[in-house]
Design an enzyme around this catalytic site. Sequence first.
Site, short mmCIF file in Angstrom:
data_model
loop_
_atom_site.label_atom_id
_atom_site.label_comp_id
_atom_site.label_asym_id
_atom_site.label_seq_id
_atom_site.Cartn_x
_atom_site.Cartn_y
_atom_site.Cartn_z
N CYS A 16 -1.52 9.26 2.12
CA CYS A 16 -1.29 8.68 0.79
C CYS A 16 -2.47 8.89 -0.14
CB CYS A 16 -0.95 7.20 0.91
SG CYS A 16 -2.22 6.20 1.70
N GLU A 18 0.87 -1.18 0.00
CA GLU A 18 0.00 0.00 0.00
C GLU A 18 0.91 1.22 0.00
OE1 GLU A 18 -3.06 -0.15 -0.49
OE2 GLU A 18 -3.44 -2.26 -0.12
#
Length: 480
Positions: A248, A210
């Site tokens: 993110c 991720e």
Amino acid sequence: MSGVEESLAELRQAFKSGQTRSVSWRKSQLRAIIDLVQDNEENIFRALYQDLGKHPVECYRDEVGVVLKSAKYSLSFLEKWMAPKKGRLPLLFFPTSGEVMPEPLGVVLIFASWNFPLTLALDPLIGAISAGNTAVLKPSELTPACSSFLADTIPRYLDCRTIKVISGGADVGGRLLQQKWDKIFFTGSPRGGRIVMSAAAKHLTPVTLELGGKCPAILDTLSSPSDITIAVKRIVGGKWGPCGGQACIGIDYLLVERKFASTLIDLLKLTIKKFYGEEPQNSKNMCKIINKAHFERLRNLLEDPAVAASIVHGGSLHEKELFIEPSILLDPPLDAEIMTEEIFGPVLPIITLSNIQESIEFINSRPKPLAIYAFTKKDSFKRQIVSETSSGSVTFNDTMVQFLCDDLPFGGVGQSGFGRFHGKYSFDAFSHEKAVMTRGFFPEIEPRYPPWNGFKLRFIRLAYDFDYLGLLLLMLGLKR
């Protein structure tokens, strides 16, 4: 034998015993995570404030609430996820049964990131536990208060023979990567992802990465003043709200038609003032930059002369407090580092276009992002964005909320990562779906064996093309 090796040996023995495969063990550990978070809410708030300057409301919205929701969701559906699924088999093989049975992978390693140190540690752990694995959790050393909290608290609530926390810096992470794991789950930067992949390749260990990337937001022309107001609030919330821009899936840059840019900037300024006050550095509603190194990186991005000339709002830096004012750039050079690297901070470049349709080509000329956000009421433009771009997710008319949806997978594509988690997708990420097929000894399909002849070729061709006719021929005993 080192402490890492001893922990791994104990986890392997615990997994071998079979205790983590039971429904009761999995549910007991999920309930323990709920108790851990509920019992220690104030301690969590203090740790997050100490490491990141997060307000308690933000702590609950992005950390505590997310973990509780995820654990309760998994508890509700666990037995359904664990149940074998029937497989449809060719009639030619009648009587035969087939099913797909999920089984745990074994001993897994979870690297958590620092920007959401509770969520990105416990949410993947919920998936690993739900799937029946033993696990090592490695918190980020950049959030020492949260790392200490997890290391001290998890052994008091969870089964310490099956779930272990190993804290430390890059050297500890390196020693962990030297070991053989059954799965590695990593949340962090693309640079860190490459290190993990390289280490995992030595043992052919499957990984979920991720990562991040430059997530764009597209602002189409909106005729309704109320729609524009809401869109701007959600853009400000999606840029500066989560961890002070250090997320993110936060907005990295904004694409808008040139004719609307000045109006947009005015609205952004007003909204920033409403959210964070006249002096944002004195506000308790915005996180600080994580450390001096990240602060200097952002300073260097902003002090590039060509970039500095594009600042239309903000730009002030407070080194002592590790705080950077919410900043807006208008058309910085596209070859500047601030437009080629993920910003991961409270700076929003606005890129103007003559026509919003150009946003498709602009996004496609860059690495695939983790998320695309688009504010538009045009169904045709929505379909175009979905069909002509590639990203981990697309969210229309809002930001960040896709992360909270357990029924939607969360993950990247290309440089923004691979693999997915949340809800059932987390269970799948830490499971192997094993095919189980059971046949009897009659009837036997003789044409599958040599010696070959023309009839056997016709039989096999027929069986593949028309499965029910193949069965009929078999039942009539037409064989040679």
